[in-house]
Design a protein around this motif. Structure first.
Motif, short mmCIF file in Angstrom:
data_model
loop_
_atom_site.label_atom_id
_atom_site.label_comp_id
_atom_site.label_asym_id
_atom_site.label_seq_id
_atom_site.Cartn_x
_atom_site.Cartn_y
_atom_site.Cartn_z
N TYR A 46 67.66 55.66 -1.96
CA TYR A 46 68.87 55.83 -1.26
C TYR A 46 69.42 54.34 -1.33
O TYR A 46 68.94 53.13 -1.23
CB TYR A 46 68.86 56.11 -0.02
CG TYR A 46 68.59 57.63 0.27
CD1 TYR A 46 69.40 58.68 -0.49
CD2 TYR A 46 67.31 58.08 0.91
CE1 TYR A 46 69.07 59.80 -0.13
CE2 TYR A 46 67.04 59.52 1.09
CZ TYR A 46 68.01 60.36 0.50
OH TYR A 46 67.87 61.62 0.79
N GLU A 51 75.75 55.70 4.70
CA GLU A 51 75.46 56.88 5.32
C GLU A 51 76.42 58.12 5.58
O GLU A 51 76.31 59.16 5.95
CB GLU A 51 75.15 56.47 6.88
CG GLU A 51 74.10 55.16 6.97
CD GLU A 51 72.75 55.96 6.36
OE1 GLU A 51 72.41 56.85 6.62
OE2 GLU A 51 72.13 54.86 6.07
N TYR A 52 77.60 57.79 5.02
CA TYR A 52 78.66 59.03 5.34
C TYR A 52 79.49 59.20 3.89
O TYR A 52 80.53 59.53 4.00
CB TYR A 52 79.73 58.50 6.17
CG TYR A 52 78.84 58.13 7.59
CD1 TYR A 52 78.22 58.87 8.12
CD2 TYR A 52 79.33 56.79 8.12
CE1 TYR A 52 77.51 58.60 9.38
CE2 TYR A 52 78.60 56.29 9.14
CZ TYR A 52 77.90 57.21 10.01
OH TYR A 52 77.01 57.07 11.27
N LYS A 349 74.81 60.83 1.54
CA LYS A 349 74.49 59.39 0.96
C LYS A 349 74.84 58.95 -0.55
O LYS A 349 75.60 59.82 -1.05
CB LYS A 349 72.99 59.26 1.20
CG LYS A 349 72.42 59.40 2.85
CD LYS A 349 70.88 59.61 2.89
CE LYS A 349 70.37 59.61 4.24
NZ LYS A 349 70.83 58.51 4.91
#
Length: 356
Positions: A46, A51-52, A349
């Motif tokens: 990641y 995060e969005y 992500k």
């Protein structure tokens, strides 16, 4: 007479029911509602700070990647109510980490809602311009920025026009000119469903410059991602509901001439093109029903496809990455760079992967 009216009414109801049933089955077919895909992973991790979602990603030839994050889109899930942001990532750094871009200038950042993006390097002075589709309050406009220093975008211009009524993605071809896809004909969500239900092909591609704005290709169901071949001769458009990539040739006056369509068998979102090989990379939704009716117990999956030799008689479409949604939900873009691959998503992500 009364009996005849009853018969005609019954026939009309039966005909409508049969038509509705047929269209419902067609809608499920378009959404690939029953599709399952095999899991195929790469060596990935990641990306920090994302995060969005990273709905769109584009990479310059020097390895600098720009990302749009935090998209709020009607009918799609979101994990955050905060305004969207832009990030930059240096793929030549030993540990590439997204850095939030500071935005200066007269732009309302409280309603910033970035969608498709494109970057253009001015050969005259190597200035980098970043074009961003913005949906403040669910409107449709394009922002032009100049990238300066290491972490700043200077806002230069906001573009609105009646022909740019539902912009999904753009590809810049000058410091103030671009092609854009309109992904819907009607503004209302109810009429959008009607358009899908009736299988209308009324969407288009628009060319914008400060001197003229006009439609340059039409007859599309739902054009989504758009990008340019390395030699700048061709434009690629993902008609997401047709499950194919349309190839157009740029003509004099920036009109587009349709060449062909390449079937991909998935609902492909954004398009990125390898600067060196010309391979076309696609972030796709293997099952749009799961994407639109988000269920954390049965999440939407992710799929990355690559098209080699797209201009040949037999283009090769290959599956490069696939996940059932437990690692990455709703992949929307796949951007390659010299053995590396960035995979973004609509609301989840983003991944940094190695291809070699």
């Amino acid at each position: 007479m009364a009996a005849m009216k009853k018969v005609l009414l019954a026939v009309a109801v039966a005909t409508f029911a049969a038509f509705s049933g047929q269209r419902f089955l067609k809608l499920k077919e378009i959404m690939l509602a029953s599709r399952q895909i095999p899991v195929k992973h790469l060596s990935c991790h990641y990306l920090q700070n994302i995060e969005y979602g990273a709905e769109d990603i584009t990479i310059l030839k020097d390895g600098l990647a720009f990302m749009s994050t935090g998209l709020k889109f009607p009918g799609l899930h979101s994990f955050s109510d905060e305004p969207g942001k832009m990030y930059v990532l240096d793929l030549l750094h030993p540990r590439p980490t997204p850095v939030e871009l500071q935005i200066s200038g007269e732009l309302d950042l409280t309603s910033f809602n970035p969608h498709g993006i494109s970057a253009y390097t001015d050969e005259a002075d190597d200035s980098v311009y970043v074009f961003v589709v913005n949906h403040p309050h669910h409107n449709s406009q394009v922002e032009i920025f100049r990238y300066v220093e290491e972490d700043t975008l200077v806002h230069l211009k906001t573009i609105t026009h009646p022909l740019l009524h539902s912009v999904n993605d753009i590809v810049a071809v000058g410091v103030e000119s671009f092609y854009a896809t309109n992904d819907r004909y009607f503004h209302s969500d109810a009429l959008l469903l009607v358009a899908v239900f009736l299988d209308l092909t009324w969407c288009d591609v628009v060319f914008y410059s400060p001197h003229e704005v006009r439609m340059v290709a039409d007859g599309l169901r739902s054009p989504n991602g758009i990008n340019l071949s390395p030699d700048k001769r061709y434009i690629y458009v993902s008609d997401i509901m047709d499950h194919d990539i349309d190839v157009f040739e740029r003509q004099e006056g920036e009109q587009l001439r349709y060449i062909k369509s390449v079937a991909v068998g998935s609902l492909c979102d954004n398009i990125e093109v390898d600067h060196k090989t010309g391979d076309v990379w696609l972030g796709c939704h293997p099952n749009a029903m799961k994407l639109s009716s988000y269920d954390p117990e049965d999440p939407p999956g992710s799929e990355v496809l690559r098209i080699k030799n797209i201009h040949s008689e037999k283009p090769v479409v290959s599956l490069e990455y696939a996940d059932d949604g437990h690692v990455l939900m709703g992949s929307s873009v796949a951007a390659p760079y010299e053995g590396k691959l960035l995979i973004g998503s609509v609301f989840h992500k983003a991944l940094y992967c190695l291809l070699k």
